[in-house]
Design an enzyme around this catalytic site. Structure first.
Site, PDB file in Angstrom:
ATOM      1  N   HIS A   1      32.173  35.779  58.681  1.00 14.49           N
ATOM      2  CA  HIS A   1      30.842  35.107  58.104  1.00 14.49           C
ATOM      3  C   HIS A   1      30.400  35.941  57.147  1.00 14.49           C
ATOM      4  O   HIS A   1      29.902  35.271  56.233  1.00 14.49           O
ATOM      5  CB  HIS A   1      29.656  35.051  59.513  1.00 14.49           C
ATOM      6  CG  HIS A   1      28.225  34.826  58.857  1.00 14.49           C
ATOM      7  ND1 HIS A   1      27.993  33.602  58.861  1.00 14.49           N
ATOM      8  CD2 HIS A   1      27.375  35.801  58.703  1.00 14.49           C
ATOM      9  CE1 HIS A   1      26.704  33.563  58.332  1.00 14.49           C
ATOM     10  NE2 HIS A   1      26.209  34.795  58.305  1.00 14.49           N
TER      11      HIS A   1
ATOM     12  N   HIS B   1      28.899  34.806  52.907  1.00 14.46           N
ATOM     13  CA  HIS B   1      27.899  35.403  51.881  1.00 14.46           C
ATOM     14  C   HIS B   1      28.144  35.811  50.523  1.00 14.46           C
ATOM     15  O   HIS B   1      27.282  35.766  49.601  1.00 14.46           O
ATOM     16  CB  HIS B   1      27.083  36.393  52.635  1.00 14.46           C
ATOM     17  CG  HIS B   1      26.184  35.998  53.719  1.00 14.46           C
ATOM     18  ND1 HIS B   1      25.024  35.578  53.487  1.00 14.46           N
ATOM     19  CD2 HIS B   1      26.121  36.096  55.118  1.00 14.46           C
ATOM     20  CE1 HIS B   1      24.254  35.215  54.613  1.00 14.46           C
ATOM     21  NE2 HIS B   1      25.063  35.416  55.610  1.00 14.46           N
TER      22      HIS B   1
ATOM     23  N   GLU C   1      21.074  31.438  54.576  1.00 13.95           N
ATOM     24  CA  GLU C   1      21.912  31.260  55.778  1.00 13.95           C
ATOM     25  C   GLU C   1      21.916  29.471  56.019  1.00 13.95           C
ATOM     26  O   GLU C   1      23.265  29.360  56.232  1.00 13.95           O
ATOM     27  CB  GLU C   1      21.255  31.540  56.962  1.00 13.95           C
ATOM     28  CG  GLU C   1      21.147  33.205  57.136  1.00 13.95           C
ATOM     29  CD  GLU C   1      22.421  33.872  57.169  1.00 13.95           C
ATOM     30  OE1 GLU C   1      23.510  33.387  57.515  1.00 13.95           O
ATOM     31  OE2 GLU C   1      22.564  35.190  57.147  1.00 13.95           O
TER      32      GLU C   1
ATOM     33  N   SER D   1      30.552  28.942  56.792  1.00 11.72           N
ATOM     34  CA  SER D   1      31.574  29.706  57.576  1.00 11.72           C
ATOM     35  C   SER D   1      31.734  29.122  58.964  1.00 11.72           C
ATOM     36  O   SER D   1      32.550  29.709  59.747  1.00 11.72           O
ATOM     37  CB  SER D   1      31.145  31.062  57.733  1.00 11.72           C
ATOM     38  OG  SER D   1      29.843  31.369  58.220  1.00 11.72           O
TER      39      SER D   1
END
Ligand code: FE2
Length: 260
Positions: A118, A123, A163, A182
């Site tokens: 993730h 990110h 997010e 993700s």
């Protein structure tokens, strides 16, 4: 069962097992074909630029070396959970906090804690975009200045952009939030399901919107361009936070769990 952060050796490297590398390989191999048509082109281009390995978990210093060349960002290894103050402080220094463990194979599809897949796959690519990088840094700086009671409110702004953000493009709606990008399940759900609301991104609105971390989101906020985030980075976020606090929270759009 929860996961523990992995300790680095004297060289700053984490030793992963063959099985852990194999889990990374499975995750990245099945997620890459999901991206075209669902994820913003800026993210896809940035991901190609990161040139992440397929057959092994990358070390954070390799990832940092690529980020530094673009925007001066790096990734900093942290335990799975850190407090808000540490989180804001790292972002303010252009360091993205990243957990170093990887999920087990029996949790390939979903886990609540952010793992290294993730963090790195989700990110880091957009942290090479100067607008996204500027927003992330300004957000950290605002967090450091904010009163403690406002930390949870500021967390919502991050949640609904970094997010779980969506973006309008000439080719249609796309995702850019790391939690969506993700996740194979949420990537399809966020764009195609009739269940969630998709609202035009308004910072004040996002600050006032509650979320749950353990379900697919019931509300997504949609930006038109990363320029919007860059413009927000130039503003003082604290008056917005104060205004959001004064106006109060929106009611939840998800089932509220009983608290034992
Ligand atoms: Fe995340």
């Amino acid at each position: 069962m929860s996961y523990a952060s992995r300790q680095a050796d004297a060289q700053g490297h984490v030793q992963y097992t063959d099985e852990e590398h194999a889990v990374w390989n499975t995750l990245i191999s099945r997620q890459l074909p999901m991206l075209p048509g669902r994820v913003s082109q800026e993210y896809i281009d940035a991901l190609h630029g990161m040139d992440l390995p397929r057959d092994r978990i990358p070390q954070l210093d390799e990832v940092s070396a690529k980020l530094r060349r673009h925007t001066g960002w790096s990734v900093a290894p942290v335990p799975a959970l850190i407090d808000f103050t540490r989180f804001f402080a790292l972002l303010a220094e252009r360091k993205f906090p990243a957990a170093t463990f990887i999920r087990r194979r029996d949790q390939l599809d979903y886990l609540q804690e952010p793992d290294i897949f993730h963090e790195v796959f989700g990110h880091t690519p957009l942290l090479t975009d100067h607008r996204f990088a500027a927003f992330s840094e300004a957000y950290g700086k605002a967090g450091l200045k904010a009163d403690k009671r406002d930390h949870a409110m500021l967390a919502r702004l991050f949640w609904f952009t970094v997010e779980f953000g969506l973006i309008n493009t000439a080719d249609g709606l796309r995702s850019y939030g790391a939690g969506i990008v993700s996740s194979p399940g949420e990537l399809v759900y966020a764009l195609e399901s009739d269940l969630p609301q998709r609202k035009r991104f308004e910072p004040l609105d996002a600050l006032r919107t509650p979320y749950r971390i353990d379900i697919f989101q019931t509300v997504y906020f949609v930006i038109d361009s990363y320029d919007e985030l860059f413009e927000l980075a130039q503003k003082d976020l604290l008056p917005l936070v104060a205004e959001a606090r004064r106006m109060g929270m929106h009611p939840p759009t998800y089932p509220v769990r009983d608290i034992a």
